[in-house]
Design a protein around this motif. Structure first.
Motif, short mmCIF file in Angstrom:
data_model
loop_
_atom_site.label_atom_id
_atom_site.label_comp_id
_atom_site.label_asym_id
_atom_site.label_seq_id
_atom_site.Cartn_x
_atom_site.Cartn_y
_atom_site.Cartn_z
N PHE A 134 82.10 7.62 -113.49
CA PHE A 134 81.99 8.22 -112.14
C PHE A 134 82.60 9.61 -112.13
O PHE A 134 82.01 10.56 -111.61
CB PHE A 134 82.68 7.30 -111.13
CG PHE A 134 82.77 7.87 -109.75
CD1 PHE A 134 81.67 7.89 -108.91
CD2 PHE A 134 83.97 8.41 -109.28
CE1 PHE A 134 81.75 8.43 -107.62
CE2 PHE A 134 84.07 8.93 -108.00
CZ PHE A 134 82.95 8.94 -107.17
N LEU A 135 83.78 9.76 -112.72
CA LEU A 135 84.45 11.05 -112.72
C LEU A 135 83.69 12.08 -113.55
O LEU A 135 83.59 13.25 -113.16
CB LEU A 135 85.88 10.89 -113.27
CG LEU A 135 86.81 9.97 -112.48
CD1 LEU A 135 88.16 9.85 -113.17
CD2 LEU A 135 86.99 10.47 -111.05
N ASP A 136 83.13 11.63 -114.67
CA ASP A 136 82.40 12.56 -115.54
C ASP A 136 81.08 13.02 -114.93
O ASP A 136 80.50 14.03 -115.37
CB ASP A 136 82.13 11.91 -116.90
CG ASP A 136 83.40 11.69 -117.70
OD1 ASP A 136 84.43 12.32 -117.38
OD2 ASP A 136 83.38 10.86 -118.64
N SER A 137 80.59 12.29 -113.94
CA SER A 137 79.31 12.66 -113.30
C SER A 137 79.47 13.71 -112.22
O SER A 137 78.47 14.22 -111.69
CB SER A 137 78.67 11.41 -112.69
OG SER A 137 79.40 10.98 -111.53
N LEU A 138 80.68 14.07 -111.89
CA LEU A 138 80.92 15.00 -110.78
C LEU A 138 80.61 16.44 -111.20
O LEU A 138 80.68 16.78 -112.38
CB LEU A 138 82.38 14.90 -110.32
CG LEU A 138 82.83 13.52 -109.86
CD1 LEU A 138 84.28 13.55 -109.43
CD2 LEU A 138 81.93 13.01 -108.73
N PRO A 139 80.24 17.28 -110.24
CA PRO A 139 79.92 18.68 -110.58
C PRO A 139 81.14 19.40 -111.13
O PRO A 139 82.28 19.02 -110.89
CB PRO A 139 79.47 19.27 -109.24
CG PRO A 139 80.04 18.37 -108.20
CD PRO A 139 80.07 17.01 -108.80
N GLY A 140 80.88 20.47 -111.87
CA GLY A 140 81.95 21.22 -112.48
C GLY A 140 82.83 21.91 -111.45
O GLY A 140 82.37 22.33 -110.39
N VAL A 198 87.64 15.72 -107.53
CA VAL A 198 87.49 17.14 -107.86
C VAL A 198 88.80 17.87 -107.59
O VAL A 198 89.25 18.71 -108.38
CB VAL A 198 86.32 17.74 -107.04
CG1 VAL A 198 86.40 19.26 -107.06
CG2 VAL A 198 84.99 17.27 -107.60
N GLY A 199 89.42 17.56 -106.45
CA GLY A 199 90.70 18.18 -106.15
C GLY A 199 91.77 17.84 -107.18
O GLY A 199 92.58 18.68 -107.56
#
Length: 489
Positions: A320-326, A357-358
């Protein structure tokens, strides 16, 4: 601006009853107060600063007692509302609605207005408070040096200038009956007319730090730096909404580190950390409000946790975390990942993503931005704390993490409410929580939680600056006026 010590770290301020159940907002609110002293979330109109100062000066000169001073001030507020209503034919001004307009609406649509009846404090009048709406402005007026602690005129009061700009309002206020059609000739006293008027220019100089009579030079400098920063962004970007458009430039992109003027501004990096931190605060508030909404009647904590878990994909949290935008641009500056992820008020999975992200930004930001943003690792719900929580849980499933986080938030809400609980005079316990926790994990809801973003005062500051003639709106776009450029040079 130096960013060190307790002034810029997570605040321990106590908040009002039930308003902030997660107690994540105080840091943002305290920093906004430091960066925009003299303007708050409840001080939207420039002309009221002048009105309250003039009322104090008139009361002192006439040696009015407390009750008489209050009556004069309330009458002047009613007069301003009436003039503004007539000038705009019952519609809001470009700067919004004068205080008390709603309560006065019936009277303002009549032929005449009885001042003694309209200006009374309490039931039947335009306001409940004996000091009218000045209570909302009083702290700001102290900071700017307009008033003193006894509500008398302060060191920045300029009676001649104030009478030049608004003296006729005092004459209107002293009438017992006002024929509203007669006010058509007093448009220069309307809320919208301070820009360019003597009292507007007086306030503009005080706000912009061009008047040495303001008592606290450090506060004055912080406000001036902030206004200069906002003005530079307005000069270089299309700005239709200050919080959104200026906020995005402050939080994301290369502008703050590439523009020659902003790189010299001592509060630019502070504002970057503050706006980014506010994105995480908003996510916590939305997520908590969503969890509370899942409690219908008597509900078990496991059902609430399951509802959150069901909104997340199967598989490990790491996926899930790796799928987040840069998080960052090629330059290393923040990308607008939070903006990309935001999806309204019914998206707990997106709010969790914004928080994640934060958490990554704790390892990416530097200097003042990091100091303002990260918070302490041992303090719940700060970005630094959440980064450590995610690191510890990467190998667990995303849905199991949702269950764990739900229990953490419910327990925190209970602790915050208990810390604020008070015993009433009748012996009953006042317990400020919308969610009540019973034995064996059972919950019930007694109200809804707020889910809006924390107000960083940018829109209020913009409205006051526009009222004072520092900013203006042209075709829906904000601009810096000639007066603004002169004061901020």
């Amino acid at each position: 601006m130096t960013v060190e010590g307790p002034a810029w770290t997570a605040s321990g301020l106590r908040t009002g009853a039930g308003k902030y159940p997660m107690a994540v907002e105080q840091h943002v609110m305290a920093l906004a107060a430091r960066l925009v002293p003299g303007v708050t979330t409840v001080t939207p109109h420039a002309r009221y600063y002048a009105l309250h100062t003039l009322a104090a000066a008139e009361a002192e000169e006439r040696e009015l007692d407390r009750r008489q001073a209050q009556d004069l001030l309330r009458r002047m507020e009613v007069a301003l509302a009436a003039v503004s209503f007539v000038h705009h034919d019952g519609k809001d001004t470009s700067l919004g609605r004068a205080h008390g307009t709603d309560a006065l609406a019936g009277r303002l649509r009549s032929r005449t207005l009885s001042m003694p009846e309209a200006a009374v404090a309490g039931k039947g009048g335009y306001v409940q408070a004996s000091w009218g709406f000045s209570g909302a402005y009083f702290g700001s007026e102290l900071i700017l040096g307009l008033l003193n602690e006894k509500r008398g005129p302060g060191p920045a009061c300029d009676v001649q200038v104030l009478r030049s700009g608004m003296g006729e309002l005092v004459d209107i206020a002293r009438r017992d009956e006002i024929v509203l059609s007669d006010l058509a000739d007093y448009g220069h006293l309307c809320m919208c007319s301070a820009a360019g008027a003597p009292d507007g220019r007086w306030l503009a100089r005080l706000l912009a730090g061009s008047d040495s009579r303001t008592p606290d030079r450090e506060q004055t400098q912080a406000r001036k730096d902030t206004i200069q920063l906002i003005a530079r962004i307005i000069d270089t970007h299309p700005v239709a909404h200050l919080t959104r458009d200026v906020g995005d430039v402050l939080a994301f992109g290369d502008f703050l580190v590439q523009d020659e003027e902003t790189t010299r501004n001592p509060v630019a990096a502070v504002w970057r950390g503050l706006v980014l931190r506010n994105h995480t605060v908003g996510a916590w508030r939305r997520l908590w409000a969503w969890l509370v909404d899942e409690v219908a009647g008597l509900t078990h904590i496991s059902d609430v946790a399951s509802a959150f878990a069901d909104r997340l994909p199967p598989g490990p949290l790491s996926s899930f975390l790796d799928s987040l935008p840069g998080n960052t641009l090629p330059s290393g500056q923040p990308a607008d990942a939070e903006r990309q992820l935001w999806n309204g008020y019914d998206a707990p999975d997106r709010d969790l993503a914004i928080l994640a992200v934060g958490a990554r930004r704790v390892d990416e930001l530097t200097g003042d931005s990091l100091d303002v943003f990260a918070g302490r690792r041992d303090q719940e719900l700060t970005p630094a704390w959440f980064a450590a929580l995610l690191a510890d849980a990467r190998s667990t499933s995303a849905r199991d993490f949702a269950v764990r986080l739900t229990k953490i938030l419910i327990a925190r809400s209970e602790r915050v409410a208990l810390a604020k609980a008070r015993r009433r005079a009748d012996g009953t316990l006042w317990f400020p929580a919308r969610l009540r926790v019973l034995e064996d994990g059972w919950l019930y809801r007694v109200g809804e939680e707020g889910r809006g973003d924390v107000n960083m005062r940018l829109d209020r500051l913009g409205n006051v600056l526009a009222g004072a003639g520092v900013l203006a709106w042209e075709d829906g776009v904000c601009t810096v006026t000639t007066l603004g450029r002169e004061l901020l040079a």
